[in-house]
Design an enzyme around this catalytic site. Structure first.
Site, PDB file in Angstrom:
ATOM      1  N   GLU B 210       0.874  -1.173   0.000  1.00 15.83           N
ATOM      2  CA  GLU B 210       0.000   0.000   0.000  1.00 15.83           C
ATOM      3  C   GLU B 210       0.905   1.216   0.000  1.00 15.83           C
ATOM      4  OE1 GLU B 210      -3.534   0.304   0.276  1.00 15.83           O
ATOM      5  OE2 GLU B 210      -3.720  -1.831  -0.206  1.00 15.83           O
ATOM      6  N   CYS B 244      -1.923   9.156   2.648  1.00 17.05           N
ATOM      7  CA  CYS B 244      -1.492   8.640   1.345  1.00 17.05           C
ATOM      8  C   CYS B 244      -2.496   8.975   0.251  1.00 17.05           C
ATOM      9  CB  CYS B 244      -1.275   7.136   1.420  1.00 17.05           C
ATOM     10  SG  CYS B 244      -2.646   6.252   2.169  1.00 17.05           S
TER      11      CYS B 244
END
Lengths: 497, 470
Positions: B210, B244
């Site tokens: 991720e 993110c």
């Protein structure tokens, strides 16, 4: 610029034009592949025969038929596979569109293997095309006739820029792996699988690795051994044992080993006649290196059946070995040849322990009348796939994902699973800029009451919890109203008459 | 054997006893995670306050609540996830059982990140537990208060023979990665991800990565500017920009920029007051290194600070900042900002914006603010990204029924909800036959013949015919 790099760049440029995306285009390319399989069947079978001495029937059955079904399935299902998939909404997203949209990844690298040289390239290619990608195809150089034929045939039928074939050996493959792809699909062995994944790591490219290992076959004592051994013989000796999901070795009680050998002997006679060397249906080892590798494994072992070989013909007879010690060389590597060791185990417990002490295999086979035993064997082991009371079948069931676990592989494919594997599932939330009121709770400046509201909305899903009752109550009220209106309409109509 | 070797072996031995398999065990562990979060709300809020000066509200909704939600969702759905999935069969397989079994992988490694240190460790862990695995958890050393707290709490709530916490920095992580795992789940940056995947390749271990990247926000002319500005500001400056999936930069026309700038300024004031430094609702940068990194991006930028720009080193405070006149070669456009700085780049057309995005790495998130559904369709069809959200920011990652993950250099694999369970499971294909119908098998056995082949082809193509018939 190297030829490999050029092919990849051409494929990427072609992908970026967007022409591989429309479903119509994908369908056309798949239909073209279908035509190729029909029109060039003879040449394809001939090439495979030159590589592996596979009979035309063997090739048709194991290479082509499966591909035909896969293409047909993709053609039928593509609109459904490629459509957006609505996701269950939360209370927070009640008025939004929430779905997953499958998208092409880009340029996929497909590295084929030599044992089913046609199928192991075309099958992933079908998935790549169906998912809207470009694909660079690298057939195994070991099955050289098929590799050359693919290079000649594919550009005649499908888009040559989007799906180039790149042939070559180790240096060419290494050069290809230096390029950047959006997915690398490799079929082969563990050692090269590691190198492929390491190369892919440089670009953070996801991989599918269809590998192998030693697929065990457990035979329960109380079985109809004639049927069992006929099925095992088929699964083992097809393609001269060079099948990633062939039963690599048998685990059974010492007391039935003799009968197992006899039944296999009887079946071999039925399948290949007195002398398998003269049977048109019995294959050959792919090359000298593998021939020598497999014959060397026989050294020091007890040959109960077969054992003959002929180097010039790359022929190894269907061979069965008994009382094979677990620590023998034969039991340390995937045999990938027509040699079947029988290893004694005293019980199903011992068999399960034996299997679990080793790497997770690509396939596990168990033969028994006892469904509890079968379920136990499945529950207490792990493997890519399992077949009880037969061989290889999970490979041809396209609704089942085909792939390994642990050292036997990463990822899976076949049927819809190929499409999924070679797509990106993009999460989509489509909102409007209205109803800003609903968002108020999340904005600073913050206070405790806002937090309570925010948590409530985050955690509630549409059809569960408190909202369920509210929704049902509203629906019930609407229904009652509708019925009332209908009733009134009826009464009025009646009174007019 | 190293310490880490011993830890992994212990977990592997536990996994071998099969204790993590029964649904009851998995549910009890998941309930323990919920308990951990509910009983330690105060300490968690404080730890995050120390690490990131994370506002309590943000901790509650993006860390605690999110993890509780995931755990409860897994508990509620576990039975259906664990059930074998029976699949469509062809006619020749009609008497067979064909299904997919969901099995645990074994011992998995979860490497967390520092920006959402609770969520990014617990949500994957919830998936790993739900799928029946053992796990080694390695929280980020950068968020050290939170990581210390997790290191103390997790063994108190979870079965220590099945779940271990390992602490440390780069050296320890490298050593840990030498061990063999059955899956590695990593959240973080691209360069470490490469090392993780390389280490994984030695053991042929599958990975979920991720990552991140520069998530663009296109602001198209037909949007409601005020609502857009508010949502952009919230998404950008949440956790002081250290998300993110935060919108990393804006693309809009010069005219839209003219309208957007005052709206952004107003919204920043509405949300954080005239002095964001004094707002309890605005966070801080995780450490000195990142503070300097972002501050240098600001000072080296060839653009102009339109809003904000103030910094305070002692507090690691960077004001909510909007940069304008930024070109694509600007230093701020060369790396993921991961801070409270929002550059605005102007483009002349939607096509130019789309080309701009497509010349870059596929982002983790792509945002579009527009009132025109045709524009939504166009942008979606012409770009790729991990996820896509129109007319808002961040929230698509909270929809538990959507997969969360990247594509290209923004990541490999996905999770959340059911997708976490699938990530940490092996889908094992099973075919169970009987011993009857051996006559049907005769068609496939040698000696081969033209007739046999024809009959076999007919039998295997049955499905197509029955569809036509229907």
């Amino acid at each position: 610029m190297s030829m490999e790099k050029q092919a990849v760049e051409r494929a990427r440029t072609a992908f970026l034009t967007g022409r591989s995306r429309p479903l119509k285009f994908r369908g056309q390319q798949l239909k073209a592949l279908q035509r190729m399989l029909k029109e060039r069947e003879g040449e394809i079978c001939m090439a495979i025969k030159h590589d592996l001495n596979k009979s035309q029937f063997d090739s048709a059955l194991f290479e082509l038929v499966g591909l035909e079904s896969e293409i047909q399935l993709a053609l039928e299902k593509l609109p459904e596979w490629a459509a957006p998939r609505p996701a269950e909404k939360t209370l927070l997203t009640l008025l939004d569109e929430v779905y997953v949209q499958p998208e092409p990844l880009g340029v996929v690298l497909i590295i084929g293997a030599w044992n089913y040289p046609f199928a192991l390239v075309i099958q992933p290619l079908i998935g790549a095309i169906a998912a809207g990608n470009a694909a660079v195809i690298k057939p195994s150089e070991v099955s050289e006739h098929t590799a050359r034929l693919l290079e000649e045939l594919l550009p005649e039928y499908i888009d040559r820029d989007l799906y180039p074939v790149v042939n070559g050996g180790v240096p060419e493959t290494q050069e290809l792996l230096r390029q950047r792809f959006d997915h690398v699909f490799y079929t082969g062995n563990c050692a090269v699988g590691k190198l492929v994944m390491e190369a892919a790591a440089r670009h953070l490219t996801p991989v599918t690795l269809e590998l192998g290992g030693k697929s065990p076959c457990y035979i329960d004592k109380d079985c109809d051994l004639s049927i069992v051994c006929r099925r095992i013989t088929w699964g083992k000796f097809v393609n001269c044992g060079q099948t990633c999901i062939a039963p690599d070795y048998v685990l059974c009680d010492q007391s039935i080993q003799g009968r197992v050998v006899e039944e296999i002997r009887r079946t071999l006679l039925e399948f290949y006649g007195d002398d398998p060397k003269t049977s048109p249906d019995y294959g050959r080892m792919i090359n000298q290196r593998h021939f020598k590798r497999v014959t060397a494994l026989l050294e020091g072992e007890t040959v109960a059946l077969g054992g003959e070989s002929d180097e010039a013909d790359l022929f190894i007879a269907p061979t069965v070995l008994t009382d094979v010690p677990p620590h023998s060389r034969l039991m340390q590597e995937e045999i990938f040849g027509p040699v079947l060791p029988l290893v004694s185990v005293g019980s199903v417990d011992e068999a399960i322990r034996f299997i679990n002490q080793r790497e997770k295999p690509l396939a596990l086979y168990v033969f028994s009348y006892n469904s509890k035993l079968i379920k136990r064997m499945i529950a207490e082991t792990s493997s890519g796939g399992v077949v009880a009371n037969d061989m290889l079948l999970h490979y041809s069931t396209s609704s089942l994902p085909f792939g390994g676990v642990g050292k036997s592989g990463i990822g899976s494919y076949h049927g819809k699973h190929s499409f999924e594997r070679l797509s990106h599932q993009r999460a989509c939330l489509i909102r409007s800029l209205t109803l800003e009121g609903m968002n108020k709770a999340r904005y600073p400046p913050q206070e405790a009451s806002k937090l309570r509201v925010a948590k409530y909305f985050m955690q509630k899903r549409l059809w569960t919890g408190g909202l369920c009752w509210v929704t049902l109550a509203v629906l019930a009220a609407l229904l009652a109203l509708a019925l009332l209106i209908a009733l009134l309409a009826l009464i009025l109509k009646g009174s007019e008459q | 054997m190293s310490d880490y070797g011993a830890i992994v072996q212990k977990l592997r031995d536990s996994f071998g006893t099969r204790k993590t398999r029964p649904a009851e065990f998995r549910i009890s562990q998941l309930n323990s995670i919920v308990k951990l979060l509910r009983e330690n709300e105060g300490p968690i809020v404080e730890a995050l306050e120390r690490d990131l000066r994370k506002p309590k509200f943000e901790t509650m909704i993006s860390e605690i609540s999110m993890a509780i939600n995931e755990a409860n969702y897994a508990i509620n759905h576990l039975a259906s996830w664990m059930k074998p999935e029976h699949v469509e069969k062809s006619l020749v397989m009609k008497f067979d059982e064909c299904f997919i079994r969901k099995e645990p992988l074994g011992v998995v490694l979860i490497i967390g990140a520092w920006n959402y240190p609770v969520q990014l460790v617990l949500v994957p862990l919830i998936g790993a537990i739900a799928a029946g695995n053992c796990a080694v958890v390695k929280p980020s050393e950068l968020s050290d208060s939170t990581s210390s707290l997790l290191t103390e709490l997790l063994p108190k709530y979870l079965d220590q023979s099945c779940f271990s916490v390992v602490c440390g920095g780069a050296k320890e992580t490298t050593e840990l990665l030498e061990q063999r795992f059955d899956h590695i789940f990593y959240t973080g940056g691209v360069s470490v991800a490469r090392s993780v995947m390389r280490a994984a390749s030695c053991h042929l271990t599958p990975v979920t990565l991720e990552l991140g990247g520069k998530s663009p926000a296109l602001v198209e002319g037909s949007c409601d500017i005020t609502a857009t500005a508010r949502r952009l500001v919230w998404a950008r400056f949440f956790n002081a920009g250290q998300s993110c999936v935060a919108p990393d930069y804006v693309l809009c026309s010069p005219e839209t920029r003219r309208l957007l700038l005052p709206a952004l300024r107003d919204c920043i004031t509405q949300l954080y007051g005239t002095e964001p430094r004094e707002s309890r609702d605005f966070g801080r940068i995780i450490n000195q290194r990142h503070f300097e990194r972002i501050r240098d991006l600001l000072s080296n930028s060839q653009g102009r600070v339109e809003i904000g720009g103030e910094t305070e080193e002692g507090e690691r405070y960077i004001a909510p900042t909007v940069l304008v006149d930024v070109s694509e070669s600007d230093p701020v456009m060369q790396e993921e900002i991961f801070g409270p700085v929002l550059p605005i780049l102007t483009v002349e057309s939607l096509e130019e914006a789309i080309n701009f995005i497509n010349c870059r790495e596929k982002p983790l998130a792509l945002y579009l603010y527009t009132g025109d559904s045709k524009v939504v369709t166009k942008v979606m069809e012409c770009t790729s990204s991990g996820g896509f959200c129109s007319n808002d920011g961040l929230v698509h990652t909270t929809v538990i029924t959507l997969p969360f993950g990247g594509v290209g250099s923004s990541g490999v694999g996905r999770y959340h909800g059911r997708f976490s369970f699938d990530t940490f499971s092996h889908q094992r294909s099973c075919v169970l036959r009987g011993f009857g119908l051996e006559w049907a098998n005769q068609l496939r056995y040698p000696p081969y013949s033209e007739q046999k082949l024809e009959r076999l082809l007919q039998a295997t193509q049955e499905r197509k015919w029955s569809c036509t018939l229907l």
